[in-house]
Write a protein that holds these residues in place. Sequence first.
Motif, PDB file in Angstrom:
ATOM      1  N   ALA A   1       0.534  -1.125  -0.485  1.00 45.45           N
ATOM      2  CA  ALA A   1       0.077  -0.174  -0.106  1.00 45.45           C
ATOM      3  C   ALA A   1       0.879   1.336  -0.010  1.00 45.45           C
ATOM      4  N   GLU A   2       2.126   1.224   1.117  1.00 46.72           N
ATOM      5  CA  GLU A   2       3.046   2.895   1.055  1.00 46.72           C
ATOM      6  C   GLU A   2       3.312   2.680  -0.535  1.00 46.72           C
ATOM      7  N   ILE A   3       3.872   1.850  -1.490  1.00 45.04           N
ATOM      8  CA  ILE A   3       4.702   1.113  -2.181  1.00 45.04           C
ATOM      9  C   ILE A   3       3.798   2.282  -3.666  1.00 45.04           C
ATOM     10  N   LEU A   4       2.063   1.491  -3.136  1.00 47.78           N
ATOM     11  CA  LEU A   4       0.671   2.416  -4.339  1.00 47.78           C
ATOM     12  C   LEU A   4       0.996   3.898  -4.322  1.00 47.78           C
ATOM     13  N   GLN A   5       1.439   4.366  -2.743  1.00 47.31           N
ATOM     14  CA  GLN A   5       1.107   5.372  -2.917  1.00 47.31           C
ATOM     15  C   GLN A   5       2.024   6.169  -3.262  1.00 47.31           C
ATOM     16  N   PHE A   6       3.465   5.844  -2.839  1.00 47.68           N
ATOM     17  CA  PHE A   6       4.176   6.748  -3.431  1.00 47.68           C
ATOM     18  C   PHE A   6       4.090   7.133  -5.070  1.00 47.68           C
ATOM     19  N   GLY A   7       3.733   5.298  -6.330  1.00 54.02           N
ATOM     20  CA  GLY A   7       4.381   5.726  -6.893  1.00 54.02           C
ATOM     21  C   GLY A   7       2.848   6.425  -7.602  1.00 54.02           C
ATOM     22  N   ARG A   8       1.863   6.624  -6.773  1.00 54.97           N
ATOM     23  CA  ARG A   8       0.728   7.683  -7.458  1.00 54.97           C
ATOM     24  C   ARG A   8       1.020   8.983  -7.138  1.00 54.97           C
ATOM     25  N   ARG A   9       1.716   9.218  -5.922  1.00 53.28           N
ATOM     26  CA  ARG A   9       2.171  10.886  -5.500  1.00 53.28           C
ATOM     27  C   ARG A   9       2.894  11.621  -5.766  1.00 53.28           C
ATOM     28  N   ILE A  10       4.187  11.108  -6.574  1.00 47.17           N
ATOM     29  CA  ILE A  10       5.508  10.675  -7.622  1.00 47.17           C
ATOM     30  C   ILE A  10       4.348  11.234  -8.393  1.00 47.17           C
ATOM     31  N   ASN A  11       3.808  10.646  -9.176  1.00 47.42           N
ATOM     32  CA  ASN A  11       3.513  10.749 -10.705  1.00 47.42           C
ATOM     33  C   ASN A  11       2.625  11.457 -11.037  1.00 47.42           C
ATOM     34  N   GLN A  12       2.287  12.782  -9.805  1.00 49.70           N
ATOM     35  CA  GLN A  12       1.685  14.231  -9.792  1.00 49.70           C
ATOM     36  C   GLN A  12       2.745  14.986 -10.367  1.00 49.70           C
TER      37      GLN A  12
END
Length: 420
Positions: free
Chosen positions: A138-149
Amino acid sequence: MTPVQLDHTAAVLAQMLTFKQPADAVLSAYFREHKKLGRQDRHEIAETAFAALRHFQKISAALDTPQAQPRLAALCALVLGRSANIGGIKDTLRLNEEETDFLGRLKARKTEFSDGLNTAAELPQWLIDALAPHYGEAEILQFGRRINQPAPLDLRVNTLKGKRDKVLAELQAENVRAEATPFSPWGIRLHDKAAFNRHPLFLDGTLEVQDEGSQLLALLLGAKRGEIIVDFCAGAGGKTLAIGAMTANKGRIYAFDVSEKRLANLKPRMTRAGLTNIHPERIGSEHDPRTGRLKGKADRVLVDAPCSGLGTLRRNPDLKYRQSPDTVAKLRQQQHSILSAASELVAAGGRLVYATCSVLPEENEMQAERFLAEHPEFELLDCAGLLHGLKISLDTGRYLRLNTAEHHTDGFFAAVFQRK
């Protein structure tokens, strides 16, 4: 987007998606070669090319070799990253039947893309493998989505030339969407992507572009007037300039770097900022004999170490594909060597700050703990306590750990040591 802009975007992506050079360097070189492209052309091309980088995992799942199919890659970026309507672009971009069908299938696969962690988080497998020992899915998914903005633009007010409240009011009076950064007392955050390098407050040195996290590193160094300070990996000097403003031109700041070009970029910035106590000097390596004259003499030493840059993926999405386990392993060796060499310059009672813009513990906490184990003459200072002393309400523990999801900065790490 016009058909001509699409052709230019495809030409840029044919080079970018080889990942042989930094994406911003590819884009700058292309624009220099095509001087007739207008401001709107450049905006459309840049936004779509970077959307392709941000969504490269999904594009790769739909195209076997995106770099060999750059027009289709650009069309994918428009649909996946810029929310283009297929019906709308079909006529304006003169899509053929095959391209239209392909984009229809791409859009239908959106739910399928959320199944695998690499496509859902838009992260390559090597990076997921590197993060997995330290973070949950879940943390990896959140990281990936946040840095994709896309990131906002952070500025630092040069305290030699202005006060933040006054500068902020001036920008807001110009209808610029600007606000004070929550942590750095010098920071201003812009939410509109303006070409700020022609603004009068930039030209006269009142404002510098610098992420809030980077500003906090300078604050942790705690430079005071009259001290001897070393910025061991100065680069183009963003933090050097912040440190210079802290010292109000009193004392001596040595800006070391192995790149003559980066140091050359620092010199006009020093002049614009009104700083005269910075001394840029190119060194051959961290073991250059020229640093020896400062052994045991520096009150403050900053090591903003060469790193994977994975904390800056909002701005540099191509780094995910230009780094690898091998490059990170080499960087870790370099970081250890640089930190050890720089520590020799610190005077008794002096402060040493080790920092990276990485999110990998191997480059961060593990380097700091190895340094302490090998250098008992140093002790770790508490970053939260130091920031509290500066009236900054930010507590990430003994180390400074900034992440995009929680702090809205780039990913930064810092450890602060003091020679006993």
